[in-house]
Design a protein around this motif. Structure first.
Motif, PDB file in Angstrom:
ATOM      1  N   GLU A   1       0.443  -1.356   0.500  1.00 18.05           N
ATOM      2  CA  GLU A   1       0.378   0.096  -0.051  1.00 18.05           C
ATOM      3  C   GLU A   1       0.985   1.170  -0.140  1.00 18.05           C
ATOM      4  OE1 GLU A   1      -2.889   0.548  -1.002  1.00 18.05           O
ATOM      5  OE2 GLU A   1      -4.000  -1.667  -0.547  1.00 18.05           O
ATOM      6  N   PRO A   2       2.022   1.450   1.018  1.00 17.97           N
ATOM      7  CA  PRO A   2       2.913   2.824   0.587  1.00 17.97           C
ATOM      8  C   PRO A   2       3.452   3.051  -0.673  1.00 17.97           C
ATOM      9  CG  PRO A   2       3.794   1.022   2.523  1.00 17.97           C
ATOM     10  CD  PRO A   2       2.505   0.669   1.779  1.00 17.97           C
ATOM     11  N   THR A   3       3.484   1.853  -0.874  1.00 20.49           N
ATOM     12  CA  THR A   3       4.249   1.530  -2.363  1.00 20.49           C
ATOM     13  C   THR A   3       3.625   2.010  -3.708  1.00 20.49           C
ATOM     14  OG1 THR A   3       6.150  -0.155  -1.820  1.00 20.49           O
ATOM     15  CG2 THR A   3       6.036  -0.263  -4.124  1.00 20.49           C
ATOM     16  N   ILE A   4       2.623   1.651  -3.535  1.00 22.45           N
ATOM     17  CA  ILE A   4       0.956   2.415  -4.621  1.00 22.45           C
ATOM     18  C   ILE A   4       0.879   3.807  -3.930  1.00 22.45           C
ATOM     19  CG2 ILE A   4      -1.024   1.510  -5.012  1.00 22.45           C
ATOM     20  CD1 ILE A   4       0.649  -0.436  -6.187  1.00 22.45           C
ATOM     21  N   SER A   5       1.012   4.120  -3.350  1.00 17.95           N
ATOM     22  CA  SER A   5       0.543   5.655  -2.484  1.00 17.95           C
ATOM     23  C   SER A   5       1.650   6.670  -3.575  1.00 17.95           C
ATOM     24  CB  SER A   5      -0.087   5.543  -1.167  1.00 17.95           C
ATOM     25  OG  SER A   5       0.022   5.020  -0.694  1.00 17.95           O
ATOM     26  N   GLY A   6       2.729   5.870  -3.237  1.00 19.78           N
ATOM     27  CA  GLY A   6       4.101   6.838  -3.600  1.00 19.78           C
ATOM     28  C   GLY A   6       3.858   6.785  -5.406  1.00 19.78           C
ATOM     29  N   ILE A   7       3.910   5.740  -5.959  1.00 18.37           N
ATOM     30  CA  ILE A   7       3.828   6.112  -7.174  1.00 18.37           C
ATOM     31  C   ILE A   7       3.366   6.855  -7.777  1.00 18.37           C
ATOM     32  CG2 ILE A   7       3.101   4.517  -9.379  1.00 18.37           C
ATOM     33  CD1 ILE A   7       4.676   1.693  -7.571  1.00 18.37           C
ATOM     34  N   LYS A   8       1.257   7.175  -7.221  1.00 18.87           N
ATOM     35  CA  LYS A   8       0.597   7.469  -7.287  1.00 18.87           C
ATOM     36  C   LYS A   8       0.872   8.659  -7.483  1.00 18.87           C
ATOM     37  CE  LYS A   8      -3.299   4.541  -7.624  1.00 18.87           C
ATOM     38  NZ  LYS A   8      -5.025   4.097  -6.809  1.00 18.87           N
ATOM     39  N   GLU A   9       1.627   9.442  -5.913  1.00 18.90           N
ATOM     40  CA  GLU A   9       2.022  10.076  -5.191  1.00 18.90           C
ATOM     41  C   GLU A   9       2.909  10.815  -6.175  1.00 18.90           C
ATOM     42  OE1 GLU A   9       1.885  13.977  -3.008  1.00 18.90           O
ATOM     43  OE2 GLU A   9       0.490  12.228  -2.771  1.00 18.90           O
ATOM     44  N   GLU A  10       4.028  10.253  -6.944  1.00 12.90           N
ATOM     45  CA  GLU A  10       4.786  10.625  -8.044  1.00 12.90           C
ATOM     46  C   GLU A  10       4.452  10.680  -9.128  1.00 12.90           C
ATOM     47  OE1 GLU A  10       8.458  11.054  -7.228  1.00 12.90           O
ATOM     48  OE2 GLU A  10       7.454  11.214  -4.956  1.00 12.90           O
ATOM     49  N   LYS A  11       3.049  10.569  -9.685  1.00  9.40           N
ATOM     50  CA  LYS A  11       2.542  10.241 -10.862  1.00  9.40           C
ATOM     51  C   LYS A  11       3.172   9.788 -11.827  1.00  9.40           C
ATOM     52  CE  LYS A  11       0.419  14.650 -10.419  1.00  9.40           C
ATOM     53  NZ  LYS A  11       0.573  14.714  -9.007  1.00  9.40           N
ATOM     54  N   LEU A  12       4.049   8.356 -11.129  1.00 16.32           N
ATOM     55  CA  LEU A  12       4.604   7.571 -12.583  1.00 16.32           C
ATOM     56  C   LEU A  12       4.124   6.802 -13.654  1.00 16.32           C
ATOM     57  CD1 LEU A  12       7.266   6.294  -9.540  1.00 16.32           C
ATOM     58  CD2 LEU A  12       7.173   8.559 -10.900  1.00 16.32           C
ATOM     59  N   ASN A  13       2.557   6.604 -13.250  1.00 19.13           N
ATOM     60  CA  ASN A  13       1.841   5.940 -14.505  1.00 19.13           C
ATOM     61  C   ASN A  13       2.141   4.609 -14.409  1.00 19.13           C
ATOM     62  OD1 ASN A  13      -0.002   5.915 -15.917  1.00 19.13           O
ATOM     63  ND2 ASN A  13       0.994   6.405 -18.179  1.00 19.13           N
ATOM     64  N   TYR A  14       2.421   3.614 -13.401  1.00 19.62           N
ATOM     65  CA  TYR A  14       2.973   2.466 -13.814  1.00 19.62           C
ATOM     66  C   TYR A  14       2.308   1.425 -14.665  1.00 19.62           C
ATOM     67  CZ  TYR A  14       6.402  -1.338 -12.085  1.00 19.62           C
ATOM     68  OH  TYR A  14       7.681  -2.302 -11.875  1.00 19.62           O
ATOM     69  N   ASN A  15       2.540   1.356 -15.033  1.00 24.08           N
ATOM     70  CA  ASN A  15       2.060  -0.074 -16.276  1.00 24.08           C
ATOM     71  C   ASN A  15       3.107  -1.592 -16.685  1.00 24.08           C
ATOM     72  OD1 ASN A  15      -1.172   1.318 -17.653  1.00 24.08           O
ATOM     73  ND2 ASN A  15       0.544   2.375 -17.870  1.00 24.08           N
ATOM     74  N   GLY A  16       2.900  -2.701 -15.911  1.00 24.99           N
ATOM     75  CA  GLY A  16       2.645  -3.851 -16.002  1.00 24.99           C
ATOM     76  C   GLY A  16       3.662  -4.260 -14.869  1.00 24.99           C
ATOM     77  N   ILE A  17       4.302  -5.329 -14.921  1.00 27.61           N
ATOM     78  CA  ILE A  17       4.491  -6.003 -13.513  1.00 27.61           C
ATOM     79  C   ILE A  17       5.803  -5.420 -12.632  1.00 27.61           C
ATOM     80  CG2 ILE A  17       5.952  -7.935 -12.954  1.00 27.61           C
ATOM     81  CD1 ILE A  17       5.053  -7.821 -16.405  1.00 27.61           C
TER      82      ILE A  17
END
Length: 413
Positions: free
Chosen positions: A251-267
């Motif tokens: 959950e904190p990893t996903i929050s960080g990805i969204k906060e940084e606007k990294l738009n992660y697609n994949g694995i």
């Protein structure tokens, strides 16, 4: 559909094999592929490695989906180049791939967003790093900052070992630039776990878990390798532990990805150490693992192409991923001398073809020859790990090549 799989290892063979089972897949181009993909149903090897060449080939052949296996292409920005051309590709962009491309970046990201991880310091200067290790409690873990083929992590038991490692990484440059900067972490005592997450830029879904065996020798001793075997799912994963992993890691990893606007697609492959039933982040990888993929995919009942399409369409929340109620065991057959020096060109003789994924092989004049350090991944599964191990080690007896080497303890916890 026509699809492409980039890479030439056991992971890529396993992905291509699983995709070939989809009724919607007409043709799979393996770029560059190996001896196993050359013989795989619906597959054709294409010998190219340059990103521009790959993009031109994909465009000209109307390939509708590309899957990237190795981290190298992701870190170099292949996804960004595909997106510029409007081509569908599974994998994170160059910016996001820094989660694997730089261990220092990843640890700083984890610290910023409250992901539970080992205490650490990073260094760019050899002398300052040596001064620091005079003050620490051993053992410690020293990691090369950049990509080192799974081999850039050393556990040092005392000052002299640590100093030698720092000298090899930072001065002797054994990883060709990847070890010029280093992380020095506290040592965590426990057992490792790999957990794989799928992301589509908006949603995420837990894919599967596994246990990797990284050391070359039995009993987890000797040099680090790319992986000598794996079991899946992880036998020590409980509901209580999974709740902790979600709360303190995912959950904190996903929050960080969204906060940084990294738009992660994949694995996203999260490497964990479980110490006293507490999960700690060891590393992020931005692709499927090898040999974990070879262990996982034979258990997957859902069409892999459908999973990838749900990632592309940002509809991961709409798919239910189903698995066989079994545990699998993957054992890597390597060439003697791996991971340092080994022979190539030895003929492989086998009378089995089910769940045998090729890595360091080449098909030449109708013969399968060794062409790398990790040669084959042999997989089987059963109702429990004992049954899975018995089946896979019985298979191995029927495969021969000169100086075949493998660990006898894969799956023993």
């Amino acid at each position: 559909m026509k699809v492409a799989v980039i890479g030439n290892g056991g992971r890529e063979h396993a992905i291509a094999w699983k995709l070939s089972q989809s009724k919607r897949v007409k043709k799979i181009y393996c770029i560059p592929g190996n001896g196993g993909t050359a013989l795989e149903n619906k597959c054709e090897n294409i010998d190219m490695k340059n990103i521009d060449e790959i993009i031109n080939f994909v465009r000209k052949n109307n390939i509708e989906l590309t899957i990237v296996g190795p981290e190298k292409y992701l870190v170099e920005g292949i996804v960004d180049e595909f997106k510029k051309e409007g081509l569908n590709i599974i994998g994170p962009n160059k910016k996001v791939s820094m989660l694997e491309g730089s261990k220092i970046y990843a640890k700083n990201f984890a610290k910023k967003y409250g992901v539970q991880t080992a205490k650490y310091k990073d260094f760019k200067d050899y002398n300052i790093a040596v001064d620091y290790i005079k003050t620490v409690r051993f053992p410690i873990v020293i990691k090369a900052d950049g990509l080192a083929g799974g081999k850039g992590v050393i556990i040092s038991k005392n000052f002299s070992e640590a100093k030698k490692t720092l000298n090899d990484f930072m001065n002797n440059d054994v990883f060709l630039g990847a070890g010029k900067n280093v992380l020095i972490e506290e040592y965590l005592e426990g057992y490792e776990m790999s957990i794989f997450i799928l992301l589509d830029g908006e949603n995420y879904k837990i894919f599967q878990t596994a246990k990797d065996h990284k050391k070359i020798l039995e009993g987890e001793k000797g040099l680090n390798t790319g992986g000598m075997g794996a079991i899946s799912p992880h036998p020590k994963l409980s509901m209580e532990l999974m709740d902790k992993i979600k709360e303190k890691i995912i959950e904190p990893t996903i929050s960080g990805i969204k906060e940084e606007k990294l738009n992660y697609n994949g694995i996203l492959f999260i490497g964990l150490m479980i110490q006293e039933n507490e999960p700690y982040l060891l590393e992020y990888n931005v692709r499927f693992g090898d040999p974990e993929t070879q262990a996982m995919l034979p258990l997957l009942e859902t069409d892999l192409l459908e999973i990838f399409n749900h990632i592309i369409e940002k509809k991961l929340d709409k798919i239910n991923i189903k698995w066989k109620d079994n545990i699998s065991c993957c054992v890597v057959l390597a060439a003697k001398g791996y991971p340092i020096k080994y022979e190539k060109g030895n003929e492989i003789k086998t009378n089995i073809d089910s769940y045998v994924f090729h890595a360091g092989t080449i098909l030449k004049d109708g013969k399968l020859l060794t062409n790398g350090g990790r040669v084959l991944s042999i997989v089987d599964f059963g109702r429990n790990i004992k049954e899975a191990r018995k089946r896979v080690y019985n298979k191995i007896k029927r495969i021969e090549f000169k100086d075949k080497y493998y660990r006898k303890d894969i799956g023993i916890m």
